[in-house]
Design a protein around this motif. Structure first.
Motif, PDB file in Angstrom:
ATOM      1  N   GLU A 137       0.813  -1.218   0.000  1.00  0.00           N
ATOM      2  CA  GLU A 137       0.000   0.000   0.000  1.00  0.00           C
ATOM      3  C   GLU A 137       0.844   1.266   0.000  1.00  0.00           C
ATOM      4  OE1 GLU A 137      -2.494  -3.327   1.185  1.00  0.00           O
ATOM      5  OE2 GLU A 137      -0.513  -2.626   1.824  1.00  0.00           O
ATOM      6  N   PHE A 138       2.141   1.145   0.329  1.00  0.00           N
ATOM      7  CA  PHE A 138       3.012   2.319   0.270  1.00  0.00           C
ATOM      8  C   PHE A 138       3.075   2.896  -1.145  1.00  0.00           C
ATOM      9  CE2 PHE A 138       5.946   1.943   4.244  1.00  0.00           C
ATOM     10  CZ  PHE A 138       4.803   1.979   5.033  1.00  0.00           C
ATOM     11  N   GLY A 139       2.738   2.078  -2.132  1.00  0.00           N
ATOM     12  CA  GLY A 139       2.715   2.563  -3.501  1.00  0.00           C
ATOM     13  C   GLY A 139       1.643   3.596  -3.749  1.00  0.00           C
ATOM     14  N   ASN A 140       0.697   3.745  -2.796  1.00  0.00           N
ATOM     15  CA  ASN A 140      -0.361   4.751  -2.927  1.00  0.00           C
ATOM     16  C   ASN A 140       0.064   6.132  -2.431  1.00  0.00           C
ATOM     17  OD1 ASN A 140      -2.111   2.750  -3.880  1.00  0.00           O
ATOM     18  ND2 ASN A 140      -2.740   2.188  -1.802  1.00  0.00           N
ATOM     19  N   LEU A 141       1.260   6.216  -1.852  1.00  0.00           N
ATOM     20  CA  LEU A 141       1.732   7.496  -1.308  1.00  0.00           C
ATOM     21  C   LEU A 141       2.290   8.343  -2.449  1.00  0.00           C
ATOM     22  CD1 LEU A 141       3.536   6.092   1.885  1.00  0.00           C
ATOM     23  CD2 LEU A 141       1.241   7.075   1.737  1.00  0.00           C
ATOM     24  N   THR A 142       1.410   8.817  -3.267  1.00  0.00           N
ATOM     25  CA  THR A 142       1.824   9.466  -4.519  1.00  0.00           C
ATOM     26  C   THR A 142       2.545  10.790  -4.314  1.00  0.00           C
ATOM     27  OG1 THR A 142      -0.407  10.419  -4.658  1.00  0.00           O
ATOM     28  CG2 THR A 142       0.005   8.362  -5.863  1.00  0.00           C
ATOM     29  N   LYS A 143       2.409  11.408  -3.140  1.00  0.00           N
ATOM     30  CA  LYS A 143       3.086  12.676  -2.878  1.00  0.00           C
ATOM     31  C   LYS A 143       4.367  12.496  -2.066  1.00  0.00           C
ATOM     32  CE  LYS A 143      -1.045  15.629  -3.033  1.00  0.00           C
ATOM     33  NZ  LYS A 143      -1.841  16.657  -2.306  1.00  0.00           N
ATOM     34  N   ILE A 144       4.713  11.262  -1.769  1.00  0.00           N
ATOM     35  CA  ILE A 144       5.851  11.004  -0.887  1.00  0.00           C
ATOM     36  C   ILE A 144       7.149  11.476  -1.534  1.00  0.00           C
ATOM     37  CG2 ILE A 144       6.463   8.675  -1.672  1.00  0.00           C
ATOM     38  CD1 ILE A 144       6.078   9.667   2.007  1.00  0.00           C
ATOM     39  N   VAL A 145       7.989  12.116  -0.724  1.00  0.00           N
ATOM     40  CA  VAL A 145       9.283  12.619  -1.177  1.00  0.00           C
ATOM     41  C   VAL A 145      10.421  11.858  -0.511  1.00  0.00           C
ATOM     42  CG1 VAL A 145      10.805  14.645  -1.201  1.00  0.00           C
ATOM     43  CG2 VAL A 145       8.357  14.918  -1.640  1.00  0.00           C
ATOM     44  N   LYS A 146      10.209  11.458   0.743  1.00  0.00           N
ATOM     45  CA  LYS A 146      11.271  10.781   1.495  1.00  0.00           C
ATOM     46  C   LYS A 146      10.686   9.603   2.250  1.00  0.00           C
ATOM     47  CE  LYS A 146      14.436  11.447   5.427  1.00  0.00           C
ATOM     48  NZ  LYS A 146      14.987  12.415   6.404  1.00  0.00           N
ATOM     49  N   ILE A 147      11.338   8.442   2.114  1.00  0.00           N
ATOM     50  CA  ILE A 147      11.001   7.248   2.893  1.00  0.00           C
ATOM     51  C   ILE A 147      12.276   6.740   3.546  1.00  0.00           C
ATOM     52  CG2 ILE A 147      10.214   4.851   2.825  1.00  0.00           C
ATOM     53  CD1 ILE A 147       8.369   5.521   0.582  1.00  0.00           C
ATOM     54  N   ASN A 148      12.259   6.595   4.856  1.00  0.00           N
ATOM     55  CA  ASN A 148      13.401   6.066   5.599  1.00  0.00           C
ATOM     56  C   ASN A 148      12.925   4.887   6.439  1.00  0.00           C
ATOM     57  OD1 ASN A 148      15.636   5.487   7.125  1.00  0.00           O
ATOM     58  ND2 ASN A 148      16.020   7.584   7.787  1.00  0.00           N
ATOM     59  N   LEU A 149      13.350   3.681   6.047  1.00  0.00           N
ATOM     60  CA  LEU A 149      13.006   2.465   6.784  1.00  0.00           C
ATOM     61  C   LEU A 149      14.270   1.741   7.244  1.00  0.00           C
ATOM     62  CD1 LEU A 149      10.199   1.053   4.428  1.00  0.00           C
ATOM     63  CD2 LEU A 149       9.934   2.562   6.403  1.00  0.00           C
ATOM     64  N   GLN A 150      15.392   2.434   7.303  1.00  0.00           N
ATOM     65  CA  GLN A 150      16.672   1.814   7.603  1.00  0.00           C
ATOM     66  C   GLN A 150      16.722   1.251   9.028  1.00  0.00           C
ATOM     67  OE1 GLN A 150      18.907   5.959   8.995  1.00  0.00           O
ATOM     68  NE2 GLN A 150      19.661   4.916   7.226  1.00  0.00           N
ATOM     69  N   SER A 151      17.615   0.279   9.226  1.00  0.00           N
ATOM     70  CA  SER A 151      17.920  -0.283  10.551  1.00  0.00           C
ATOM     71  C   SER A 151      16.678  -0.784  11.264  1.00  0.00           C
ATOM     72  CB  SER A 151      18.650   0.764  11.411  1.00  0.00           C
ATOM     73  OG  SER A 151      19.860   1.154  10.812  1.00  0.00           O
ATOM     74  N   ASN A 152      15.915  -1.636  10.575  1.00  0.00           N
ATOM     75  CA  ASN A 152      14.805  -2.366  11.173  1.00  0.00           C
ATOM     76  C   ASN A 152      15.015  -3.849  10.892  1.00  0.00           C
ATOM     77  OD1 ASN A 152      12.526  -0.540  12.363  1.00  0.00           O
ATOM     78  ND2 ASN A 152      13.214   0.549  10.537  1.00  0.00           N
ATOM     79  N   GLU A 153      13.969  -4.615  10.864  1.00  0.00           N
ATOM     80  CA  GLU A 153      14.071  -6.048  10.561  1.00  0.00           C
ATOM     81  C   GLU A 153      13.036  -6.437   9.510  1.00  0.00           C
ATOM     82  OE1 GLU A 153      14.242  -8.525  14.057  1.00  0.00           O
ATOM     83  OE2 GLU A 153      15.246  -6.975  15.213  1.00  0.00           O
ATOM     84  N   PHE A 154      12.857  -5.572   8.518  1.00  0.00           N
ATOM     85  CA  PHE A 154      11.916  -5.858   7.444  1.00  0.00           C
ATOM     86  C   PHE A 154      12.403  -7.057   6.636  1.00  0.00           C
ATOM     87  CE2 PHE A 154      10.853  -1.291   8.065  1.00  0.00           C
ATOM     88  CZ  PHE A 154       9.493  -1.449   8.281  1.00  0.00           C
ATOM     89  N   THR A 155      11.453  -7.876   6.198  1.00  0.00           N
ATOM     90  CA  THR A 155      11.764  -9.058   5.403  1.00  0.00           C
ATOM     91  C   THR A 155      10.931  -9.027   4.119  1.00  0.00           C
ATOM     92  OG1 THR A 155      10.084 -10.288   6.633  1.00  0.00           O
ATOM     93  CG2 THR A 155      12.355 -10.464   7.405  1.00  0.00           C
TER      94      THR A 155
END
Length: 645
Positions: A137-155
């Motif tokens: 659903e993050f693909g719906n963030l059409t106005k997004i300029v910055k995404i920071n998901l670093q240093s987590n445990e995403f798989t």
């Protein structure tokens, strides 16, 4: 905590008649209340003014509103050590432009509802403990300029829907467990999605992107080759100059059942393989498929028996939010799992109770192999157990299992069963009781000055190990004399029996009262527990030093708080001896001086000069003498003590 949001809305409706709280919609207030309710540790009290006494969210810490004051446009709560989960209700903040929660201890999956924030420009969830896949659903963030998901445990793989983010300028995904290809590649090596054939390449705005230290395979899309090599290091990529993971580590990841899939380039190489190799792969694939089918059937059977590996979370009183909680099946793979039956046998049918509270029972037992154990059983009904609680339980077990030091109690394993519902922790047992019992229940005479100094040094070494030698550091939930267990030879062991209570309460704990049958001094319920952080442990260590040398508990009815009482003596050499336990006939003044100095540093910490446990431990070790010769000079009981040990 839903009552919190409801109360705020009610007050807003009432105060709205006077024009006080008519700016923010009730949906946004409810969403903020739900967000607050999922945070169960707030050491810096960021949410202290998020309450009914100040019902205007625009005045709450970390909240910014639009110029007209009618909508929440920014949430910025970063580096605040808050611990909890992220509520999907945040998706109701339809005017939110920035969500910054960088550098906290938030965990669990990221709710897909964040993808409903059509006006979101900045999403920063970096340096937390989030797990599971990145929501498509993050693909719906059409106005997004910055995404920071670093240093987590995403798989999992990168969602193809990210290719819809045409205005993205900064994308940080480094230091996770993501796999698959950097982009779904076509023959030109571009990241594509179903609706956007150019993907990241279609965004001329993308200037910063970091995919390092994951498990990405394949090749880098041509449109991303302009990025520095450091943006892709620490992966399993082909034909790249920057340093990648060892091939053995990449191969192991590829073979793992939770692997993120094969490199698409391998498919193009298949036609050049020998026929016998292809036949072997077909046979192997068939066997793997059969095993997978058996695993699926087994998982279905376990699910039908109400397996607790992945449980749904139901928000009380709400039917609109029902989300599964992802729990890594590998999280406890290295921790011993005991069956309820063998613990029941070891603890004499759970009749050997050595401690109890409102929400737990502690049993003593002896395993068939010989060691004595302490078993803590949580008193929780199955219908109240949620997926989030299960996630937190398993995370705590994994965290406790890291600890291995001579001055810390060792977690031997855990028990998790569905019928009957069981959640237990199994620790090694220290047979001589707690330090609190020896100090305050008539056995203080056994604790000579030298023995107390050895106990202090042992506690300091244990804390130094927990704070500086473990990464990330571990802190004792409630560091006091009840958390220090003694062996037969009075060797101290720090045992964090209290940490798992947060599994049940999911909030800051209050200090429990100490039963006072005939006792003069007790701990009142009003004493607040220290927050679960390193500096909180150091403060509590200073208080513990005063308790050990004075023989007094934290609070006495006749003399009040221990720290308040000690401050009149701790810095004055001429009266410092008044701190010493009257039970002690002999003590070493040089030791007392260094104990008071360290205790004073712990209790009156200066923000500009925070000492670590390593520094404090060094001060104690270099200036306290616990040699036998010193004890012989001080005490006539030394020979007896030596014989006992």
């Amino acid at each position: 905590m839903e009552s919190f949001a409801s109360l705020v809305v009610l007050l807003c409706l009432i105060l709205g008649l006077f024009g006080i709280c008519d700016s923010i919609s009730s949906n946004e207030v409810i969403a903020l209340g739900a967000f607050r309710s999922e945070v169960f540790e707030d050491p810096y009290q960021v949410f202290s003014n998020w309450n009914s006494l100040q019902p205007e969210p625009c005045l709450w810490s970390g909240i910014s509103c639009s110029p007209t004051g009618d909508h929440v446009v920014k949430i910025n709560i970063s580096h605040s050590a808050i611990k909890g989960f992220l509520s999907g209700d945040l998706g109701q903040l339809s005017f939110l432009e920035e969500l910054i929660l960088h550098g906290n201890k938030l965990r669990g999956p990221v709710p897909k509802e964040l993808g409903y924030l059509k006006n979101l420009r900045i999403l920063d969830l970096g340096m937390n403990q989030f797990t599971g896949p990145i929501p498509p659903e993050f693909g719906n963030l059409t106005k997004i300029v910055k995404i920071n998901l670093q240093s987590n445990e995403f798989t999992g793989k990168l969602p193809p829907e990210l290719g819809n983010l045409r205005y993205i300028e900064e994308l940080r995904l480094d230091r996770n467990k993501l796999g698959g290809t950097v982009g779904h590649s076509d023959h030109t090596g571009l990241y594509v999605s179903k609706t956007n054939l150019t993907g990241f390449c279609g965004s001329s705005q993308l200037r910063v992107a970091d995919f390092s230290y994951n498990f990405f395979v394949g090749c880098i899309p041509k449109c991303l080759e302009r990025l520095p090599g450091s943006s892709f290091q620490g992966n399993c990529l082909h034909k790249i100059n920057s340093k990648q993971r060892p091939s053995a580590e990449c191969a192991m990841t590829m073979r793992h059942p939770g692997s993120n899939g094969r490199n698409h380039n391998l498919h193009h190489q298949a036609t050049s393989k020998p026929i016998w190799l292809l036949a072997l792969e077909i046979v192997t694939g068939t066997l793997v498929g059969s095993l997978f089918l058996v695993a699926v059937l087994t998982a279905v059977q376990k699910f039908n028996r109400k397996s607790s590996m992945i449980l749904p979370w139901k928000k009380a009183g709400s039917r609109k939010y029902y989300a599964p909680v992802y729990i890594d099946p590998e999280i406890l793979k290295d921790v011993t799992r005991f069956s309820r039956q063998e613990l029941e046998l070891a603890c004499e049918d759970f009749s050997n109770i050595i401690g109890s509270s409102r929400d737990s029972l502690v049993y003593k037992g002896t395993m068939k192999t010989g060691p004595e154990i302490a078993v803590i059983s949580m008193s929780m009904k199955e219908e109240l157990w949620t997926g989030y609680l299960e996630l937190y339980f398993q995370t705590e077990v994994a965290d406790l299992s890291r600890i291995n030091h001579e001055n810390t109690g060792k977690l031997l394993g855990y028990c998790r069963e569905s019928t009957p519902f069981t959640r237990m922790l199994v620790f090694e047992y220290a047979s001589n009781g707690t330090l609190y019992e020896h100090l305050h229940y008539g056995e203080a005479c056994q604790l000579s000055w030298t023995r107390r100094m050895k106990i202090i040094l042992g506690i300091a070494r244990g804390l130094k190990y927990l704070h500086t030698e473990l990464q990330p550091p571990f802190t004792i939930s409630e560091l006091n004399s009840n958390a220090v267990y003694l062996t037969d030879d009075f060797f101290p062991k720090l045992i964090d029996f209290e940490s798992w209570k947060t599994i049940l309460s999911r909030s800051e704990k209050n200090s429990g009262s100490i039963a006072s049958q005939g006792a003069i001094c007790v701990l009142p319920n009003s004493l607040e527990a220290r927050h679960l952080d390193v500096q909180g442990n150091i403060y509590a260590f200073g208080v513990l030093l005063l308790e050990i040398i004075s023989g007094r508990p934290l609070y006495c009815k006749d003399k009040g708080n221990l720290v308040d009482w000690a401050k009149d003596y701790i810095e004055m050499p001429e009266v410092m001896s008044y701190l010493v336990d009257p039970e002690l006939k002999h003590f070493r003044y040089e030791d007392l001086e260094v104990i008071c100095e360290v205790a004073n540093l712990c209790i009156h910490q200066r923000p500009t000069k925070l000492l670590s446990m390593k520094e404090l431990c060094t001060m104690l070790e270099t200036r306290i003498d616990t040699s036998v010769a010193i004890e012989f000079k001080a005490s006539s009981l030394a020979w007896a003590e030596l014989a006992l040990s």
